[in-house]
Structures are given as C-alpha cells and as structure tokens.
Design a protein around this motif. Structure first.
Motif, PDB file in Angstrom:
ATOM      1  N   TRP A   1     101.763  79.092  76.687  1.00  0.00           N
ATOM      2  CA  TRP A   1     101.423  78.894  75.289  1.00  0.00           C
ATOM      3  C   TRP A   1     100.159  79.648  74.878  1.00  0.00           C
ATOM      4  CZ3 TRP A   1     104.342  76.422  71.612  1.00  0.00           C
ATOM      5  CH2 TRP A   1     105.451  75.713  72.083  1.00  0.00           C
ATOM      6  N   GLY A   2      99.557  80.375  75.809  1.00  0.00           N
ATOM      7  CA  GLY A   2      98.400  81.183  75.429  1.00  0.00           C
ATOM      8  C   GLY A   2      97.210  81.015  76.352  1.00  0.00           C
ATOM      9  N   PHE A   3      96.199  81.816  76.078  1.00  0.00           N
ATOM     10  CA  PHE A   3      94.977  81.805  76.877  1.00  0.00           C
ATOM     11  C   PHE A   3      94.341  80.421  76.861  1.00  0.00           C
ATOM     12  CE2 PHE A   3      90.377  82.340  77.295  1.00  0.00           C
ATOM     13  CZ  PHE A   3      90.318  83.058  78.499  1.00  0.00           C
ATOM     14  N   PRO A   4      93.984  79.872  78.030  1.00  0.00           N
ATOM     15  CA  PRO A   4      93.401  78.523  78.089  1.00  0.00           C
ATOM     16  C   PRO A   4      91.980  78.482  77.508  1.00  0.00           C
ATOM     17  CG  PRO A   4      94.335  79.181  80.211  1.00  0.00           C
ATOM     18  CD  PRO A   4      94.253  80.416  79.369  1.00  0.00           C
ATOM     19  N   ILE A   5      91.747  77.516  76.644  1.00  0.00           N
ATOM     20  CA  ILE A   5      90.439  77.313  76.022  1.00  0.00           C
ATOM     21  C   ILE A   5      89.948  75.908  76.390  1.00  0.00           C
ATOM     22  CG2 ILE A   5      89.216  77.125  73.812  1.00  0.00           C
ATOM     23  CD1 ILE A   5      91.308  79.055  72.672  1.00  0.00           C
ATOM     24  N   PRO A   6      88.677  75.746  76.731  1.00  0.00           N
ATOM     25  CA  PRO A   6      88.161  74.412  77.054  1.00  0.00           C
ATOM     26  C   PRO A   6      88.529  73.397  75.979  1.00  0.00           C
ATOM     27  CG  PRO A   6      86.508  76.055  77.555  1.00  0.00           C
ATOM     28  CD  PRO A   6      87.642  76.783  76.863  1.00  0.00           C
ATOM     29  N   ASN A   7      88.996  72.234  76.403  1.00  0.00           N
ATOM     30  CA  ASN A   7      89.506  71.226  75.488  1.00  0.00           C
ATOM     31  C   ASN A   7      88.519  70.839  74.391  1.00  0.00           C
ATOM     32  OD1 ASN A   7      92.136  70.381  75.418  1.00  0.00           O
ATOM     33  ND2 ASN A   7      91.926  68.911  77.080  1.00  0.00           N
ATOM     34  N   LYS A   8      87.250  70.682  74.747  1.00  0.00           N
ATOM     35  CA  LYS A   8      86.252  70.273  73.751  1.00  0.00           C
ATOM     36  C   LYS A   8      86.201  71.268  72.599  1.00  0.00           C
ATOM     37  CE  LYS A   8      83.180  68.016  77.141  1.00  0.00           C
ATOM     38  NZ  LYS A   8      83.183  66.636  76.653  1.00  0.00           N
ATOM     39  N   ILE A   9      86.143  72.560  72.945  1.00  0.00           N
ATOM     40  CA  ILE A   9      86.072  73.610  71.923  1.00  0.00           C
ATOM     41  C   ILE A   9      87.373  73.678  71.132  1.00  0.00           C
ATOM     42  CG2 ILE A   9      85.873  76.106  71.560  1.00  0.00           C
ATOM     43  CD1 ILE A   9      84.076  76.172  74.058  1.00  0.00           C
ATOM     44  N   ALA A  10      88.505  73.608  71.830  1.00  0.00           N
ATOM     45  CA  ALA A  10      89.810  73.723  71.170  1.00  0.00           C
ATOM     46  C   ALA A  10      90.030  72.594  70.166  1.00  0.00           C
ATOM     47  CB  ALA A  10      90.919  73.730  72.216  1.00  0.00           C
ATOM     48  N   TRP A  11      89.677  71.365  70.541  1.00  0.00           N
ATOM     49  CA  TRP A  11      89.888  70.234  69.637  1.00  0.00           C
ATOM     50  C   TRP A  11      89.012  70.348  68.394  1.00  0.00           C
ATOM     51  CZ3 TRP A  11      93.604  66.841  69.002  1.00  0.00           C
ATOM     52  CH2 TRP A  11      94.471  66.568  70.068  1.00  0.00           C
ATOM     53  N   ILE A  12      87.760  70.770  68.583  1.00  0.00           N
ATOM     54  CA  ILE A  12      86.881  70.930  67.423  1.00  0.00           C
ATOM     55  C   ILE A  12      87.426  72.014  66.491  1.00  0.00           C
ATOM     56  CG2 ILE A  12      84.584  71.681  66.671  1.00  0.00           C
ATOM     57  CD1 ILE A  12      83.481  70.395  69.258  1.00  0.00           C
ATOM     58  N   CYS A  13      87.803  73.150  67.066  1.00  0.00           N
ATOM     59  CA  CYS A  13      88.339  74.263  66.260  1.00  0.00           C
ATOM     60  C   CYS A  13      89.635  73.869  65.557  1.00  0.00           C
ATOM     61  CB  CYS A  13      88.592  75.477  67.147  1.00  0.00           C
ATOM     62  SG  CYS A  13      87.089  76.252  67.775  1.00  0.00           S
ATOM     63  N   MET A  14      90.432  73.024  66.187  1.00  0.00           N
ATOM     64  CA  MET A  14      91.735  72.653  65.651  1.00  0.00           C
ATOM     65  C   MET A  14      91.626  71.601  64.548  1.00  0.00           C
ATOM     66  SD  MET A  14      95.157  71.612  67.783  1.00  0.00           S
ATOM     67  CE  MET A  14      94.514  70.096  68.485  1.00  0.00           C
ATOM     68  N   GLU A  15      90.725  70.632  64.705  1.00  0.00           N
ATOM     69  CA  GLU A  15      90.665  69.515  63.771  1.00  0.00           C
ATOM     70  C   GLU A  15      89.662  69.710  62.636  1.00  0.00           C
ATOM     71  OE1 GLU A  15      92.693  66.904  63.936  1.00  0.00           O
ATOM     72  OE2 GLU A  15      93.672  67.575  65.754  1.00  0.00           O
ATOM     73  N   ALA A  16      88.585  70.452  62.877  1.00  0.00           N
ATOM     74  CA  ALA A  16      87.544  70.607  61.853  1.00  0.00           C
ATOM     75  C   ALA A  16      88.035  71.250  60.557  1.00  0.00           C
ATOM     76  CB  ALA A  16      86.363  71.385  62.425  1.00  0.00           C
ATOM     77  N   PRO A  17      88.981  72.219  60.599  1.00  0.00           N
ATOM     78  CA  PRO A  17      89.403  72.849  59.341  1.00  0.00           C
ATOM     79  C   PRO A  17      89.908  71.872  58.286  1.00  0.00           C
ATOM     80  CG  PRO A  17      90.130  74.176  61.180  1.00  0.00           C
ATOM     81  CD  PRO A  17      89.561  72.910  61.762  1.00  0.00           C
ATOM     82  N   VAL A  18      90.646  70.846  58.690  1.00  0.00           N
ATOM     83  CA  VAL A  18      91.171  69.902  57.692  1.00  0.00           C
ATOM     84  C   VAL A  18      90.032  69.081  57.088  1.00  0.00           C
ATOM     85  CG1 VAL A  18      91.692  68.038  59.336  1.00  0.00           C
ATOM     86  CG2 VAL A  18      92.984  68.212  57.215  1.00  0.00           C
ATOM     87  N   PHE A  19      89.031  68.762  57.887  1.00  0.00           N
ATOM     88  CA  PHE A  19      87.844  68.059  57.396  1.00  0.00           C
ATOM     89  C   PHE A  19      87.147  68.903  56.335  1.00  0.00           C
ATOM     90  CE2 PHE A  19      83.345  66.991  57.523  1.00  0.00           C
ATOM     91  CZ  PHE A  19      83.348  65.604  57.539  1.00  0.00           C
ATOM     92  N   ILE A  20      87.021  70.204  56.607  1.00  0.00           N
ATOM     93  CA  ILE A  20      86.321  71.113  55.693  1.00  0.00           C
ATOM     94  C   ILE A  20      87.128  71.352  54.419  1.00  0.00           C
ATOM     95  CG2 ILE A  20      85.464  73.475  55.431  1.00  0.00           C
ATOM     96  CD1 ILE A  20      84.913  73.386  58.506  1.00  0.00           C
ATOM     97  N   VAL A  21      88.448  71.591  54.565  1.00  0.00           N
ATOM     98  CA  VAL A  21      89.297  71.842  53.396  1.00  0.00           C
ATOM     99  C   VAL A  21      89.298  70.633  52.459  1.00  0.00           C
ATOM    100  CG1 VAL A  21      91.688  72.158  52.638  1.00  0.00           C
ATOM    101  CG2 VAL A  21      90.783  73.549  54.492  1.00  0.00           C
TER     102      VAL A  21
END
Length: 253
Positions: free
Chosen positions: A39-59
C-alpha cells in the motif's frame, strides 16, 4: 456551491462508499494489524495519523470561521462536537500510540483525501447551506438533537475507552497480537470501531442532515468490512478464546 450541486456531491460520495463497502470484503486495507507494504512507503504511525486526521479539523475550522453563523448557538455547538472528536483523533490519539508501528503512505493519502472531502461536506451544510430557520435555539430541545447528542458522546466514550484497552495490551517492545477482553470487547470484536459508528450515527441524527447520514454510511462502509476481517484474524489466532458465539452483525460475536 448551490444546493443542487451539493446534493449531487452527496450522491456521488454515498455511491463511492457503497463501492468501498463491497471492495473491502475482498481487499484488506493494509494498516494496523493488517499492515502491508504494497500500500506504499511505510510512515511512522504517529506522523501518519496526524497528517491523515488534521486536515478535516482544519477544513471544518475554516468553513466555520468564514460563516456568518459561526456564533449562532446550535451551529457553534455542532462545530465544537465535531472538532472535539478530531482534536482527540488528530493530536492526542497519535501521540499515545506505543511502539514503532507504521502506516503505508497510500492509506494515509486516501485518508487525507476523504477527510478533506468530509470536512467540506459537513461544514458546507452546517454553516452555509442549511436553511436559516433549521438550527435555531429551539433545535436544542428537539428529539433529534437530544438523542443524537447522547449517541454521539456515548460512541466517543466507547471509542476512546476501547483504544485505551488496545493500547495497553502490549508491554514495551512486545510486537505480538493479543485478544482484547475488557470493556465492550467482551461482546464486540472491534469495540473501537463500534464506538465510532455509534458516534457518527449520533452526529447524523443530531444534525438531521443528508451530509451527516453520508458520513455515517462512510463510517459503516469502511469499518464493518475491516472489523469482519479482524474477527476472522482473531478467530484464526485465538479460536478457543474467541468462542463460537454467533455474531449478530459482522463486528459482534
């Protein structure tokens, strides 16, 4: 966006959710205990979750901030409910993750895309398109708002408690999988997902909106097939412990 275009947008989002619901019974989304590098290059979970969930908070914040309804009681409360969930999901939950687990970049990017669309879907309706006389203060006493709010916070509590239980299954350095048994895990295979489904069904009811219903449908379509997969994984790993109780719905055993 006009109400006609917004309605078409909701129909398309609901149709895509139906496709996702069916597809996830045949394809495993490779994150968490189902992690898969394809499914793609592995990214540390902490960073991935923040990057994934923060956009909806901001929008959601931007749509609220740009609305003439931002300080009206009901829209403000709905905004705070929504942002409370996503503040916890974007900035607290990721920092509590233990270990060095990772998430594929593909999963993260799909999550970002959905969250951007969902933030727009909810905020555009609540702050811009909903009838002016819908979310007045009298809405606070409506059955929809009262029942929906109870379900929303009940689901949130179940979700947070269940995440806490899963987080404490392992000791530092342990990478084994264990069967959760506390809380609602005594009755529900994926209690954290169950809580989230209850939460967003509550949100759909308290807003009494098609946009909220589409989000609840997306939550169901995404999490129920995944919970079903996890159930079968647990059954293979912990057959005797899991027992042979008949599941009422795919994530209950």
């Amino acid at each position: 966006m006009t109400i006609e275009h917004f309605t078409l947008f909701l129909i398309i989002m609901a149709a895509i959710a139906a496709i996702v619901f069916i597809a996830l019974y045949f394809v495993e989304a490779g994150y968490g205990m189902l992690f898969d590098k394809k499914w793609g290059f592995p990214i540390p979970n902490k960073i991935a979750w923040i990057c994934m969930e923060a956009p909806v908070f901001i929008v959601m914040f931007l749509l609220w901030n740009g609305s003439e309804r931002q300080f009206e009681t009901v829209p403000l409360l709905i905004f705070l409910f929504f942002e409370l969930h996503y503040f916890q999901r974007s900035f607290i939950f990721p920092l509590l993750i233990k270990g060095k687990s990772k998430m594929p970049a593909g999963i993260m990017l799909m999550g970002i895309t959905f969250n951007l669309l969902n933030g727009y879907m909810q905020g555009e309706w609540i702050f811009h398109l909903a009838p002016q006389d819908m979310y007045t203060e009298s809405w606070l006493y409506s059955p929809q708002f009262i029942i929906g709010t109870i379900l929303f916070f009940t689901g949130m509590a179940i979700n947070i408690q269940s995440d806490h239980i899963v987080r404490h299954l392992r000791k530092p350095g342990d990478t084994n999988h264990y069967l959760p048994k506390k809380g609602l895990f005594k009755y529900v295979t994926s209690a954290n997902y169950f809580g989230e489904i209850v939460e967003w069904c509550g949100f759909a009811i308290l807003t009494w909106s098609a946009s909220g219903a589409v989000f609840a449908w997306w939550t169901f379509a995404n999490l129920v097939p995944r919970a079903n997969t996890i159930y079968h994984k647990y059954k293979a790993m912990f057959g005797n412990e899991l027992g042979n109780r008949k599941r009422v719905i795919p994530f209950i055993y």
